[in-house]
Each structure stands twice: as structure tokens, then as C-alpha cells.
Design a protein around this motif. Structure first.
Motif, PDB file in Angstrom:
ATOM      1  N   ASP A  93      53.413  32.605  37.451  1.00 10.61           N
ATOM      2  CA  ASP A  93      54.532  33.305  36.820  1.00 10.61           C
ATOM      3  C   ASP A  93      54.069  34.559  36.103  1.00 10.61           C
ATOM      4  OD1 ASP A  93      53.196  31.523  35.015  1.00 10.61           O
ATOM      5  OD2 ASP A  93      54.803  31.827  33.560  1.00 10.61           O
ATOM      6  N   TYR A 142      61.879  36.748  29.953  1.00  9.75           N
ATOM      7  CA  TYR A 142      60.974  35.625  30.207  1.00  9.75           C
ATOM      8  C   TYR A 142      59.556  36.069  29.860  1.00  9.75           C
ATOM      9  CZ  TYR A 142      58.206  32.152  32.738  1.00  9.75           C
ATOM     10  OH  TYR A 142      57.291  31.177  33.064  1.00  9.75           O
ATOM     11  N   ASP A 172      53.345  27.004  37.048  1.00 13.67           N
ATOM     12  CA  ASP A 172      54.419  27.856  36.562  1.00 13.67           C
ATOM     13  C   ASP A 172      54.410  27.813  35.026  1.00 13.67           C
ATOM     14  OD1 ASP A 172      56.611  29.517  36.509  1.00 13.67           O
ATOM     15  OD2 ASP A 172      57.999  28.091  37.414  1.00 13.67           O
ATOM     16  N   HIS A 173      55.169  28.713  34.412  1.00 17.90           N
ATOM     17  CA  HIS A 173      55.508  28.673  32.984  1.00 17.90           C
ATOM     18  C   HIS A 173      54.331  28.872  32.036  1.00 17.90           C
ATOM     19  CE1 HIS A 173      59.056  26.111  34.577  1.00 17.90           C
ATOM     20  NE2 HIS A 173      59.401  27.390  34.516  1.00 17.90           N
ATOM     21  N   VAL A 215      55.159  31.159  29.052  1.00 12.63           N
ATOM     22  CA  VAL A 215      56.046  30.669  27.991  1.00 12.63           C
ATOM     23  C   VAL A 215      55.530  29.363  27.383  1.00 12.63           C
ATOM     24  CG1 VAL A 215      58.097  31.848  28.829  1.00 12.63           C
ATOM     25  CG2 VAL A 215      57.550  29.587  29.740  1.00 12.63           C
ATOM     26  N   SER A 269      53.594  26.722  28.965  1.00 13.09           N
ATOM     27  CA  SER A 269      53.143  25.679  29.905  1.00 13.09           C
ATOM     28  C   SER A 269      53.773  24.315  29.689  1.00 13.09           C
ATOM     29  CB  SER A 269      51.609  25.532  29.864  1.00 13.09           C
ATOM     30  OG  SER A 269      50.976  26.720  30.283  1.00 13.09           O
ATOM     31  N   SER A 284      56.263  22.278  30.677  1.00 10.63           N
ATOM     32  CA  SER A 284      57.306  21.987  31.660  1.00 10.63           C
ATOM     33  C   SER A 284      56.730  21.057  32.712  1.00 10.63           C
ATOM     34  CB  SER A 284      57.807  23.276  32.323  1.00 10.63           C
ATOM     35  OG  SER A 284      56.826  23.803  33.203  1.00 10.63           O
ATOM     36  N   GLY A 310      54.300  23.071  34.579  1.00  7.69           N
ATOM     37  CA  GLY A 310      53.308  23.774  33.778  1.00  7.69           C
ATOM     38  C   GLY A 310      52.029  22.990  33.598  1.00  7.69           C
TER      39      GLY A 310
END
Length: 411
Positions: free
Chosen positions: A28, A53, A233-234, A237, A239, A241, A244
């Protein structure tokens, strides 16, 4: 769990409890994501509601030619019944723009361009007049009457890419993206100018290294461990998730691999102790116009190879043992390598490294290729450092198990 039998020669040396050698990166990047309700109409314009984001350099998103990409949930008819699926879409042509305010209306803008993320960043999609004239025959009315949440014009553009009717779009996860393509540039063609180098550059280098280091039977004949790439991902922001680095996915993978070869539950902690993570995330190259932002003895240079990141407060997970291992691989293959610590009077960013190191207990080194314009819509790095990163990661996969067998330390 049942024992998994792998085809020869891929299990010659590996036994349950051996280490797993991972390069972890994230996919991301800071961006503008479309809100659940995107329909904004102001001053005779159709705009698209977006949310920020990550920690982007939002002023760089102004006056760029923007498109949309992401995932769309589609309603379908199969065998007379409804079903639902998701499709990846990308609108190639520029359809939106976030225009700056003319200097004549803001004479002090060059003394400090301050972006209000709520009111200044909504991209312009069309004018209301043209949208009214561009009525869809299928809707038999204004493009403004198709959805209470989104402009019908926007849904038509998305549906055209998804290959469905606008009314079959149930939901979506979409983001704005720059339409300018990546290029090899600079007077000597030494740079890569591109969006999202942080962190797709490390993702690409790690994947290619894994593929090329494992592409032949001979390259794996003496391998006693498992080679892995983990892309999350993520990260931008925090991690936290399901996708994440804060999720249990890596620990689950280590557990499933180890338990596939043995039912002895005592072997997983041994496997973790023998494993190693390279946390690969782009690093800050020395900026010639802001040299005072770097600590004087730690100034990563373009073409200087991968940067080993250190932080006494554990914002990076590197320690003396893990940095030595990664540096020793560079020495063997005559690859350049650099060091970075942030200035004591500045805050330090972080990566997936400390999250995975603390959550699993895995040995970790934090590294990354040096770049400029990090978190801008348009970033830059050196062509040489892409090559250095790939070669270093490939050498890590090929050499780690042999080098680690020679090291005796208390972790």
C-alpha cells in the motif's frame, strides 16, 4: 494436520523445525480513497468525495491527472439466480483533477501552502452543465438521478471498466491514482520517476529474487530452510488489519509449514528461533537541498545500495546480529550497503519489522533502497539501487542457511 509430501527435489534438506527465511514488504501507499458516499455537487461542478489514506504529501496531489482503480463488488445472474463477485478495475484515462487556487486569489500561498484535507482535496469530475447534457439514454434522464450515493456519471465509467451495468455495482473499494506512467529518467537515465515506489519497489525486488533464486532444481538441492515473501496491506496506517503485518498470518504460515512435516508441537518455537525476517521498506536518501535533515554520519546516497536501518528505541528491529548477517551477505557478493539512523532531534518512522519481530519473536533486520520524495504522488530512486536490492535479496535467499550455520550467538 496431515503430513504434506512435496515433490523431489524440493524437500531434500528441509525437516520440521528448520528455519523459514522471509522477506516482508508492503503493497500500500498513501493515496486518496473514495468515500462510501462520493456524491459532491458544489458551484456548478460534480466532485468526488475522497478520504486521505496514510501520511501523504497531499500538496503533490494538486494539478495531477487522476484516474480511479480498485475493487468493485458486482451482482450477477447465473443459472437464473443472483450471485456476487468482485472485479479489479482501472480507468486508464484521466477523469479527475484537484485544481489549485490561482495565486491571484491567494497571494500568500508561496509563504506556506496549507491543505485542508476535508475541503480542498475533492477532485473535479465534470461540470453540472455538461453532465446534464450528457444524459444517458438508458437512464432516460439526468446523470444526477441514478444514485443517492454516487454521481451516475462516475458509476457509468466504473461499470464500463467492470463490464457490467451501473445498477449491478453493489459496492466498491476504489482510490484515485496518477495516470502518468513510470519512466527511467534524468540526464544520464540513472533515476526511476514513479508513483508508489514506497513500497512497490521492494515488493517487486523481493518477488523477483524469490523466483530467480528458486527457479532451478540445483538452486534448492542444499537448501535446509523455506524461502518466503510476505506482502502486506495497511502498513501506511499501522498494520492493524486482517491483511496487515499485525495479523497472525505469518505466525500461522510458520505453524502450518512446520506442522505439515511433523505433529510435534515443540518444533514450532525451534523453527521460529531459526527463522529470519528481512523487513524491506524504502529508505530516505540524502536530499541535497535539505542536508541538515540527516544525521551527519548516516546519509544514504543514491547508487549506494540497500540501507540498513537502526533505531535505539526499536522503531526499526535491526540489531548487531541481524545487521551483521545482512552485511556479510553483501560483502560476499561485493554489493554496496549503507547505514541510517534518524537525527536525535527528529521523530523516527517505523515499518512492519518491529511488529513482526515483537509478535512472533523472529530475528529481523530492517532495510530499504534509498529514495527521494517519499509519500509524494511522484517519487524517485536510482536504477542502480533497484538492481542492488534485487541482487542482495537473491543472495540472502541463496546464502542465508549456510551463513547462519556458522553463527553462534545468544539471541
Amino acid at each position: 494436520m496431515a503430513r504434506t509430501h512435496l515433490p523431489a527435489p524440493y524437500h531434500y534438506k528441509y525437516i520440521a523445525g528448520n528455519g523459514i527465511y522471509i522477506i516482508g514488504a508492503h503493497t500500500d501507499s498513501p493515496c486518496l480513497k473514495l468515500k462510501p458516499v462520493t456524491k459532491v455537487s458544489k458551484g456548478g461542478y460534480l466532485e468526488v468525495g475522497v478520504q486521505t489514506y496514510g501520511g501523504g504529501l497531499w500538496h503533490t496531489w494538486f494539478d495531477r491527472d487522476l484516474a480511479i482503480a480498485g475493487r468493485v463488488i458486482i451482482k450477477e445472474q447465473k443459472d437464473g439466480s443472483e450471485s456476487y463477485s468482485h472485479r479489479l478495475v482501472r480507468i486508464e484515462e484521466p477523469i479527475m483533477r484537484v485544481p489549485t487556487l490561482a495565486i491571484h486569489l491567494d497571494r500568500d500561498v508561496n509563504d506556506g501552502f496549507k491543505v485542508n484535507k476535508q475541503s480542498h482535496l475533492a477532485p473535479v469530475l465534470a461540470t453540472s452543465v455538461k453532465a446534464e447534457l450528457n444524459k444517458s439514454a438508458a437512464e432516460n434522464g439526468s446523470v444526477e438521478t441514478g444514485s443517492p450515493k454516487h454521481h451516475s456519471l462516475l458509476l457509468q465509467l466504473i461499470a464500463a471498466q467492470a463490464g457490467c451495468a451501473p445498477e449491478d455495482i453493489c459496492d466498491f473499494e476504489l482510490q484515485a491514482c496518477d495516470t502518468q506512467k513510470s519512466v527511467i529518467a534524468g540526464a544520464l537515465k540513472e533515476f526511476v520517476f514513479s508513483g508508489r515506489l514506497d513500497n512497490l519497489c521492494m515488493s517487486l525486488c523481493s518477488l523477483k529474487a524469490l523466483i530467480d533464486s528458486s527457479s532451478s532444481e540445483s538452486s534448492l538441492e542444499d537448501e535446509s530452510g523455506i524461502r518466503m515473501v510476505a506482502l502486506f496491506d495497511h502498513e501506511e496506517v499501522g498494520s492493524d488489519s486482517a491483511q496487515g503485518a499485525g495479523s497472525p498470518v505469518v505466525l500461522d504460515a510458520l505453524s502450518r509449514i512446520t506442522n505439515s512435516f511433523s505433529s510435534d508441537t515443540k518444533l514450532l518455537p525451534i523453527a521460529i528461533q531459526r527463522s529470519f525476517l528481512v523487513s524491506a521498506d524504502m529508505a530516505h536518501a540524502l536530499h541535497p537541498n535539505y542536508m541538515d535533515k540527516h544525521e551527519e554520519n548516516h546519509q544514504p546516497q543514491m547508487h549506494g545500495g540497500l540501507v540498513i536501518k537502526n533505531n535505539a528505541n526499536q522503531r526499526y528491529a535491526t540489531n548487531a546480529v541481524t545487521s551483521f548477517i545482512f552485511r556479510e551477505i553483501a560483502t560476499k557478493h561485493k554489493l554496496p550497503v549503507q547505514d541510517f539512523v534518524v537525527r536525535n532531534d527528529m521523530a523516527c518512522g517505523s515499518t512492519i519489522g518491529p511488529i513482526l519481530a515483537s509478535g512472533i519473536g523472529i530475528r529481523t533486520v530492517d532495510v530499504g533502497a534509498p529514495q527521494l520524495s517519499m509519500h509524494s504522488i511522484r517519487e524517485m530512486c536510482a536504477v542502480d539501487d533497484v538492481k542492488h536490492s534485487y541482487e542482495h535479496f537473491k543472495a540472502f535467499f541463496q546464502d542465508f542457511s549456510h551463513l547462519d550455520a556458522k553463527i553462534t550467538v545468544d539471541i
